[in-house]
Design a protein around this motif. Structure first.
Motif, PDB file in Angstrom:
ATOM      1  N   ASN A 593       0.675  -1.036   0.027  1.00  0.00           N
ATOM      2  CA  ASN A 593      -0.010   0.055   0.004  1.00  0.00           C
ATOM      3  C   ASN A 593       1.272   1.242  -0.026  1.00  0.00           C
ATOM      4  O   ASN A 593       0.955   1.942  -0.773  1.00  0.00           O
ATOM      5  CB  ASN A 593      -1.042  -0.074   0.907  1.00  0.00           C
ATOM      6  CG  ASN A 593      -2.386  -0.751   0.821  1.00  0.00           C
ATOM      7  OD1 ASN A 593      -2.778  -1.494   0.000  1.00  0.00           O
ATOM      8  ND2 ASN A 593      -2.724  -1.609   1.915  1.00  0.00           N
ATOM      9  N   GLU A 594       1.570   1.154   0.677  1.00  0.00           N
ATOM     10  CA  GLU A 594       3.253   2.023   0.779  1.00  0.00           C
ATOM     11  C   GLU A 594       3.331   2.658  -1.043  1.00  0.00           C
ATOM     12  O   GLU A 594       3.141   3.934  -1.253  1.00  0.00           O
ATOM     13  CB  GLU A 594       4.066   2.226   1.727  1.00  0.00           C
ATOM     14  CG  GLU A 594       3.520   2.487   3.574  1.00  0.00           C
ATOM     15  CD  GLU A 594       4.310   1.451   4.541  1.00  0.00           C
ATOM     16  OE1 GLU A 594       6.097   1.843   3.977  1.00  0.00           O
ATOM     17  OE2 GLU A 594       4.534   1.912   5.685  1.00  0.00           O
ATOM     18  N   LEU A 595       3.869   1.824  -0.811  1.00  0.00           N
ATOM     19  CA  LEU A 595       4.418   1.579  -2.300  1.00  0.00           C
ATOM     20  C   LEU A 595       3.650   2.190  -4.125  1.00  0.00           C
ATOM     21  O   LEU A 595       3.868   2.453  -4.597  1.00  0.00           O
ATOM     22  CB  LEU A 595       5.207   0.255  -2.974  1.00  0.00           C
ATOM     23  CG  LEU A 595       6.587  -0.295  -2.491  1.00  0.00           C
ATOM     24  CD1 LEU A 595       6.510  -1.340  -2.953  1.00  0.00           C
ATOM     25  CD2 LEU A 595       7.101   1.179  -1.857  1.00  0.00           C
ATOM     26  N   ARG A 596       2.081   1.618  -3.444  1.00  0.00           N
ATOM     27  CA  ARG A 596       1.669   2.077  -4.533  1.00  0.00           C
ATOM     28  C   ARG A 596       1.101   3.668  -4.437  1.00  0.00           C
ATOM     29  O   ARG A 596       0.763   4.898  -5.331  1.00  0.00           O
ATOM     30  CB  ARG A 596      -0.095   1.353  -4.111  1.00  0.00           C
ATOM     31  CG  ARG A 596       0.073   0.370  -4.388  1.00  0.00           C
ATOM     32  CD  ARG A 596      -1.374  -0.231  -4.498  1.00  0.00           C
ATOM     33  NE  ARG A 596      -1.229  -1.470  -4.715  1.00  0.00           N
ATOM     34  CZ  ARG A 596      -1.533  -2.937  -3.980  1.00  0.00           C
ATOM     35  NH1 ARG A 596      -1.745  -2.338  -2.603  1.00  0.00           N
ATOM     36  NH2 ARG A 596      -1.639  -3.969  -4.256  1.00  0.00           N
ATOM     37  N   ASN A 597       0.784   3.868  -2.823  1.00  0.00           N
ATOM     38  CA  ASN A 597       1.135   5.937  -2.345  1.00  0.00           C
ATOM     39  C   ASN A 597       1.890   6.068  -3.109  1.00  0.00           C
ATOM     40  O   ASN A 597       1.652   7.532  -3.901  1.00  0.00           O
ATOM     41  CB  ASN A 597       0.376   5.862  -1.449  1.00  0.00           C
ATOM     42  CG  ASN A 597      -0.752   5.643  -0.696  1.00  0.00           C
ATOM     43  OD1 ASN A 597      -1.690   4.707  -1.123  1.00  0.00           O
ATOM     44  ND2 ASN A 597      -0.634   5.059   0.328  1.00  0.00           N
ATOM     45  N   TRP A 598       3.257   6.013  -3.287  1.00  0.00           N
ATOM     46  CA  TRP A 598       4.123   6.355  -3.349  1.00  0.00           C
ATOM     47  C   TRP A 598       4.265   6.634  -5.494  1.00  0.00           C
ATOM     48  O   TRP A 598       4.870   7.840  -5.521  1.00  0.00           O
ATOM     49  CB  TRP A 598       5.434   5.491  -3.277  1.00  0.00           C
ATOM     50  CG  TRP A 598       6.924   6.152  -3.906  1.00  0.00           C
ATOM     51  CD1 TRP A 598       7.397   5.659  -5.157  1.00  0.00           C
ATOM     52  CD2 TRP A 598       7.627   6.799  -2.935  1.00  0.00           C
ATOM     53  NE1 TRP A 598       8.355   6.106  -4.796  1.00  0.00           N
ATOM     54  CE2 TRP A 598       9.011   7.063  -4.116  1.00  0.00           C
ATOM     55  CE3 TRP A 598       8.508   7.420  -2.103  1.00  0.00           C
ATOM     56  CZ2 TRP A 598      10.092   7.269  -3.630  1.00  0.00           C
ATOM     57  CZ3 TRP A 598       8.970   8.154  -1.902  1.00  0.00           C
ATOM     58  CH2 TRP A 598      10.019   8.296  -2.502  1.00  0.00           C
ATOM     59  N   VAL A 599       4.069   5.565  -5.719  1.00  0.00           N
ATOM     60  CA  VAL A 599       3.999   5.917  -7.347  1.00  0.00           C
ATOM     61  C   VAL A 599       2.980   6.282  -8.187  1.00  0.00           C
ATOM     62  O   VAL A 599       3.100   6.718  -8.427  1.00  0.00           O
ATOM     63  CB  VAL A 599       3.866   4.282  -7.631  1.00  0.00           C
ATOM     64  CG1 VAL A 599       3.582   4.420  -9.322  1.00  0.00           C
ATOM     65  CG2 VAL A 599       4.882   3.030  -7.967  1.00  0.00           C
ATOM     66  N   ALA A 600       1.601   6.854  -6.563  1.00  0.00           N
ATOM     67  CA  ALA A 600       0.685   7.668  -7.119  1.00  0.00           C
ATOM     68  C   ALA A 600       0.824   9.231  -7.135  1.00  0.00           C
ATOM     69  O   ALA A 600       1.080  10.108  -8.080  1.00  0.00           O
ATOM     70  CB  ALA A 600      -0.113   7.678  -5.956  1.00  0.00           C
TER      71      ALA A 600
END
Length: 660
Positions: A593-600
């Motif tokens: 989830n942290e990485l998804r938000n990072w990419v966003a």
């Protein structure tokens, strides 16, 4: 097809160091532009001038470029030369005879040095030995050998007698070797008892025997075996011979056989093909010319350099930038048998420090895996080693993401070495788009500008140029001397693969998506066209999403593929290796989830991966290439039916399959 969207923004610029630019082969952008203008003004004259200045011809050419049977272009076709003569005799005649040609470090650290005089003698003895077996001009010889001086001698000996060599990487399976032996019609196979990698012996002769037993290899009359380890091997009397015995008693001189410039120097099969292997055929004259020119231009090679390309001779990088280019340039080069993580992940940095390497050329995958190792163990961090001998760094094999570029620049180059991020392919023979270290301001993640004489462009699916800032298909608009001549035995596949009718039949299709910067015109490679993702109508290159993931401080490596999705058309699947231990299930959900938000945040919500799987590593060949086609199968939950014998660690596939 709508344009491929470029989502990566990079504004850091690193001008060439003034001290480097002063003595560079191409010094400053004005010198670069002057060469480009010369090529545009008189294309044939440009190449003819360099061919006459750089190479020794047995019979001078009068024809430069023959375009009458496009795309089967011919260069310098009425001229004759010999590649081995240009690599060896020339260095005996110009004062380099007693200069060290190759410094070889074995897996266990044993170091061997050979001078140009000694290398010439060894190549000549093997060439005479091959001739004594009845091998000659026009025959094909397959070389399935470890990284070794003997491997280079085998290539040079074939070139010397006019035989066409086909090197098969020592990590390939018996089936892969057999397919190549059959396709190229080999009359002989040069191999070794075993090869050493990471402290382990791998049985090359046994694999070669298995390949020959699969059938279709009746043309192979001789198997010549290099005694590398002394390991036990099966022996077929009358067919098998030891390399040292083939060479024993042979004269240390062997006249180089002049061949037509268009004579096939080698056939090299591209890896990763799911169908019939694709034998890329290269010429002698045009290929050798570009190997030498790019050694001088891209690597700015100097007489006192110690140059190290970490590739294997089984790949095109090992052909152009180990077996031919450095020797034609009279350079001293380091060759290494082993792997970067044995006996520990400081091996590369230790070797640079011990041998005083000045030019270092390696792959982004190696850099990223060594970043992870350095983060995990400070004892193998490059800061522990004296890397002050380095003056130039390079990368090869795939685009390097900006964060890995910065780490390489700061930790290996210590902020003072230019980095040449080289874009090229097996089919192009040598560098195509790359910074020139004494001229080009560097931008992390960009391979910058085409070399003089290379007419690269970004077009749409009809072959029309797209404006700078818009992504599209990378092409080359004019033939160049080192280009692929055909696919061995399959000219129609060559035409369809590289000069498709949809693009007009005359543009070379690189197979990559690219974008040019609006202001500088710099090229950034966005990944293979078949790796372009189409998410809710947005077409995105995988490389940019991978770069965004790796920019996160906890991520060491990432590979992105697509899988079908009912809602968005295609869903983004990311396979991620962290700089720390692989997370357990609960942690994995949180980190994903942290990485998804990072990419966003880095790119935008449209680029958020739907699936993120964590592994200890990614499925890579022993040369370090990520096998994305296997990841696509995993993402779709398909059974893997492709050959996985070339993987460094096949067990990683099961780990990634379970990490849903």
């Amino acid at each position: 097809m709508s344009a491929i969207e470029s989502v990566m923004q990079e504004h850091r610029v690193f001008p060439p160091p003034e001290s480097f630019a002063k003595s560079a082969a191409i010094s400053g952008m004005d010198a670069y532009r002057a060469l480009c203008e010369e090529a545009e003004r008189d294309y044939e004259g440009f190449w003819a001038r360099h061919a006459r200045e750089q190479l020794v011809w047995a019979k001078p050419f009068t024809k430069v470029l023959n375009e009458s049977n496009a795309p089967f272009y011919k260069w310098f076709e009425d001229g004759q030369l010999n590649a081995s003569y240009n690599c060896l005799e020339r260095n005996l005649e110009n004062g380099n005879a007693d200069k060290v040609a190759i410094v070889f470090e074995a897996d266990d650290g044993t170091v061997t040095r050979v001078t140009y005089r000694e290398l010439h003698a060894r190549v000549c003895q093997l060439a005479n030995g091959l001739k004594a077996l009845g091998i000659g001009k026009g025959d094909r010889v397959v070389i399935y050998m470890p990284m070794s001086i003997e491997g280079v001698c085998a290539m040079q000996a074939c070139a010397r007698i006019g035989a066409t060599h086909s090197v098969v990487f020592g990590g390939f399976s018996a089936k892969s070797l057999q397919e190549r032996l059959v396709d190229v019609g080999a009359v002989a196979l040069l191999t070794a008892d075993e090869q050493m990698r990471g402290g382990k012996a791998l049985p090359l002769k046994a694999i070669a025997d298995e390949a020959l037993a699969l059938g279709g290899c009746e043309a192979v009359k001789h198997v010549v075996v290099y005694r590398r380890t002394g390991g036990k091997v099966n022996w077929v009397e009358g067919r098998d011979r030891w390399l040292d015995e083939v060479c024993a008693g042979q004269p240390e001189t062997c006249e180089a056989e002049p061949v037509d410039a268009e004579h096939p120097l080698f056939v090299l099969y591209t890896s990763g093909s799911t169908g019939k292997p694709k034998g890329v055929q290269h010429s002698t004259g045009g290929y050798l010319l570009w190997a030498l020119m790019t050694m001088k231009w891209t690597f700015d090679i100097k007489p006192d350099d110690l140059y190290w390309c970490t590739a294997d001779i089984g790949w095109v990088t090992g052909h152009t930038y180990i077996a031919y280019g450095p020797l034609a340039a009279g350079a001293t080069q380091l060759m290494f048998e082993g792997i970067p993580t044995y006996p520990n992940a400081g091996r590369f940095w230790d070797m640079i420090a011990r041998h005083k390497v000045s030019v270092f050329y390696t792959a982004p995958t190696a850099i990223r895996s060594l970043i992870k190792a350095a983060e995990a163990d400070q004892a193998v961090h490059p800061k522990q080693y004296d890397l002050s001998s380095l003056r130039l760094l390079g990368t090869v094999g795939e685009p390097i993401n900006p964060e890995a570029w910065m780490w390489y620049h700061e930790n290996i180059g210590r902020g003072r070495c230019p980095i040449v991020d080289t874009f090229w392919q097996t089919e192009t023979g040598g560098h195509m788009i790359t910074p020139l270290p004494g001229a080009t301001p560097l931008v992390p993640g960009s391979c910058t500008l085409p070399l003089p004489g290379i007419m690269a462009a970004v077009v749409d699916e009809t072959g029309q140029d797209v404006p700078n800032g818009s992504g599209g298909i990378l092409v080359v608009k004019r033939p160049w001397p080192a280009m692929i001549r055909t696919i061995w035995g399959d000219p129609e596949r060559f035409r369809k693969s590289y000069f498709p009718a949809e693009l007009g039949g005359k543009l070379y299709l690189a197979g990559d998506g690219a974008v040019r910067d609006k202001e500088t015109g710099y090229f950034t490679i966005m990944g293979r066209i078949d790796d372009v993702l189409n998410v809710s109508g947005h077409r995105m290159g995988t490389m940019e999403i991978e770069s965004a993931l790796v920019a996160n401080p906890i991520v060491a490596e990432a590979a992105v593929v697509g899988r079908p999705d009912d809602t968005t058309g295609e869903a983004i699947c990311a396979f991620v290796v962290l700089k720390r231990a692989r997370p357990n299930d609960e942690e994995a959900v949180q980190i994903a989830n942290e990485l998804r938000n990072w990419v966003a945040k880095e790119i935008g919500p449209i680029a958020k991966p739907k699936d993120i799987r964590f592994g200890d590593n990614l499925p890579k060949t022993r040369s370090g290439k990520i096998m994305r086609r296997l990841l696509r199968s995993l993402a779709k939950n398909e059974e893997i039916t492709q050959d996985t014998s070339t993987l460094e660690n096949p067990a990683i596939l099961e780990q990634l399959r379970q990490a849903k």
